[in-house]
Design a protein around this motif. Structure first.
Motif, PDB file in Angstrom:
ATOM      1  N   SER A  41      70.958  89.682  57.400  1.00  0.00           N
ATOM      2  CA  SER A  41      71.484  90.916  57.971  1.00  0.00           C
ATOM      3  C   SER A  41      70.612  91.517  59.059  1.00  0.00           C
ATOM      4  CB  SER A  41      71.682  91.954  56.872  1.00  0.00           C
ATOM      5  OG  SER A  41      70.427  92.409  56.413  1.00  0.00           O
ATOM      6  N   GLY A  42      69.345  91.215  59.072  1.00  0.00           N
ATOM      7  CA  GLY A  42      68.449  91.877  59.999  1.00  0.00           C
ATOM      8  C   GLY A  42      67.845  93.131  59.381  1.00  0.00           C
ATOM      9  N   TYR A  43      68.382  93.596  58.250  1.00  0.00           N
ATOM     10  CA  TYR A  43      67.842  94.724  57.515  1.00  0.00           C
ATOM     11  C   TYR A  43      67.049  94.195  56.325  1.00  0.00           C
ATOM     12  CZ  TYR A  43      70.998  97.704  60.149  1.00  0.00           C
ATOM     13  OH  TYR A  43      71.641  98.366  61.149  1.00  0.00           O
ATOM     14  N   ALA A  44      66.026  94.917  55.937  1.00  0.00           N
ATOM     15  CA  ALA A  44      65.251  94.521  54.763  1.00  0.00           C
ATOM     16  C   ALA A  44      66.131  94.635  53.523  1.00  0.00           C
ATOM     17  CB  ALA A  44      64.031  95.410  54.625  1.00  0.00           C
ATOM     18  N   PRO A  45      66.106  93.632  52.646  1.00  0.00           N
ATOM     19  CA  PRO A  45      66.937  93.708  51.443  1.00  0.00           C
ATOM     20  C   PRO A  45      66.451  94.832  50.529  1.00  0.00           C
ATOM     21  CG  PRO A  45      65.468  91.811  51.352  1.00  0.00           C
ATOM     22  CD  PRO A  45      65.320  92.417  52.706  1.00  0.00           C
ATOM     23  N   LEU A  46      67.388  95.561  49.954  1.00  0.00           N
ATOM     24  CA  LEU A  46      67.040  96.708  49.115  1.00  0.00           C
ATOM     25  C   LEU A  46      66.839  96.355  47.656  1.00  0.00           C
ATOM     26  CD1 LEU A  46      69.406  99.471  50.503  1.00  0.00           C
ATOM     27  CD2 LEU A  46      66.942  99.329  50.716  1.00  0.00           C
ATOM     28  N   VAL A  47      67.649  95.458  47.127  1.00  0.00           N
ATOM     29  CA  VAL A  47      67.584  95.148  45.703  1.00  0.00           C
ATOM     30  C   VAL A  47      66.206  94.568  45.377  1.00  0.00           C
ATOM     31  CG1 VAL A  47      68.575  93.786  43.833  1.00  0.00           C
ATOM     32  CG2 VAL A  47      70.062  94.808  45.561  1.00  0.00           C
ATOM     33  N   GLY A  48      65.563  95.185  44.396  1.00  0.00           N
ATOM     34  CA  GLY A  48      64.221  94.765  43.994  1.00  0.00           C
ATOM     35  C   GLY A  48      63.116  95.593  44.613  1.00  0.00           C
ATOM     36  N   ARG A  49      63.463  96.465  45.556  1.00  0.00           N
ATOM     37  CA  ARG A  49      62.465  97.323  46.201  1.00  0.00           C
ATOM     38  C   ARG A  49      62.531  98.732  45.633  1.00  0.00           C
ATOM     39  NH1 ARG A  49      63.646  97.104  52.375  1.00  0.00           N
ATOM     40  NH2 ARG A  49      63.754  99.278  51.820  1.00  0.00           N
ATOM     41  N   PRO A  50      61.406  99.444  45.611  1.00  0.00           N
ATOM     42  CA  PRO A  50      61.460 100.845  45.194  1.00  0.00           C
ATOM     43  C   PRO A  50      62.149 101.702  46.258  1.00  0.00           C
ATOM     44  CG  PRO A  50      59.183 100.168  45.642  1.00  0.00           C
ATOM     45  CD  PRO A  50      60.056  98.967  45.836  1.00  0.00           C
ATOM     46  N   ALA A  51      62.930 102.641  45.802  1.00  0.00           N
ATOM     47  CA  ALA A  51      63.599 103.585  46.696  1.00  0.00           C
ATOM     48  C   ALA A  51      62.610 104.672  47.099  1.00  0.00           C
ATOM     49  CB  ALA A  51      64.803 104.198  45.986  1.00  0.00           C
ATOM     50  N   ALA A 118      65.732 104.324  55.427  1.00  0.00           N
ATOM     51  CA  ALA A 118      65.073 103.381  54.516  1.00  0.00           C
ATOM     52  C   ALA A 118      66.072 102.716  53.579  1.00  0.00           C
ATOM     53  CB  ALA A 118      64.006 104.111  53.704  1.00  0.00           C
ATOM     54  N   LEU A 119      67.203 103.371  53.325  1.00  0.00           N
ATOM     55  CA  LEU A 119      68.197 102.827  52.394  1.00  0.00           C
ATOM     56  C   LEU A 119      69.415 102.229  53.091  1.00  0.00           C
ATOM     57  CD1 LEU A 119      68.171 105.676  49.712  1.00  0.00           C
ATOM     58  CD2 LEU A 119      67.065 103.433  49.592  1.00  0.00           C
ATOM     59  N   PHE A 120      69.510 102.378  54.381  1.00  0.00           N
ATOM     60  CA  PHE A 120      70.679 101.924  55.131  1.00  0.00           C
ATOM     61  C   PHE A 120      70.584 100.434  55.417  1.00  0.00           C
ATOM     62  CE2 PHE A 120      73.114 101.472  59.152  1.00  0.00           C
ATOM     63  CZ  PHE A 120      74.343 101.910  58.694  1.00  0.00           C
ATOM     64  N   GLU A 121      71.644  99.709  55.086  1.00  0.00           N
ATOM     65  CA  GLU A 121      71.695  98.265  55.334  1.00  0.00           C
ATOM     66  C   GLU A 121      72.744  97.897  56.375  1.00  0.00           C
ATOM     67  OE1 GLU A 121      70.453  95.443  51.848  1.00  0.00           O
ATOM     68  OE2 GLU A 121      72.056  96.770  51.186  1.00  0.00           O
TER      69      GLU A 121
END
Length: 164
Positions: A41-51, A118-121
């Protein structure tokens, strides 16, 4: 070339451009859905990361449901309203938006462009499920044909099963 033929050709060209743009958007959303491991996607994957701390569960809360919204998106307003309707005690229900142009809801509204960034994919509305530590454990995109209430209730049920 007649004027009628020229107008018809221009209309055909515009329709072709619209079709290409639609296919590109569809391909991008599908890449976002499947690209977590491949990072397409070009965006950092969110799942597994702290919010970010602004949306993590507070003390005594077992998790959080966070909707990433855009104030200019009509569907995002519906997601925010439904997020408040399905809220449960012990779980934080919050929405992150770029502006505070939303109607009242039982869900909390966090207006912070940095947290939203930070949360937008690349797609909104998106609903994120966070565990008690504030780590994103699930991410679901909300489409025009999505049963939003059922999606939110499923995420709440999954959270309650995982907590038990």
């Amino acid at each position: 070339m007649t004027l009628t033929l020229a107008v018809a050709l221009i209309a055909l060209l515009v329709a072709l451009f619209a079709l290409v743009a639609l296919v590109a958007v569809y391909a991008r959303v599908r890449a976002l859905e499947t690209g977590r491991a491949a990072e397409l996607s070009g965006y950092a994957p969110l799942v597994g990361r702290p919010a970010p701390a602004a949306v993590r569960p507070r003390e005594g809360e077992s998790g959080a449901l966070v909707a990433v919204l855009d104030a200019d998106c009509a569907q995002c307003h519906d997601v925010y309203a439904l997020l408040g309707e399905v809220s449960r005690p012990g779980v934080r229900f919050a929405a992150v938006a770029d502006r505070a142009d939303f109607a009242e809801s039982l869900a909390e509204l966090v207006v912070d462009p940095e947290v939203r960034g930070a949360l937008f994919e690349g797609y909104s509305p998106t609903v994120l499920a966070l565990d008690a530590r504030g780590v994103v454990v699930r991410r679901r995109f909300v489409y025009a044909d999505t049963d939003v209430r059922a999606l939110l209730l499923d995420l709440v049920a999954e959270h309650e099963v995982a907590r038990a």
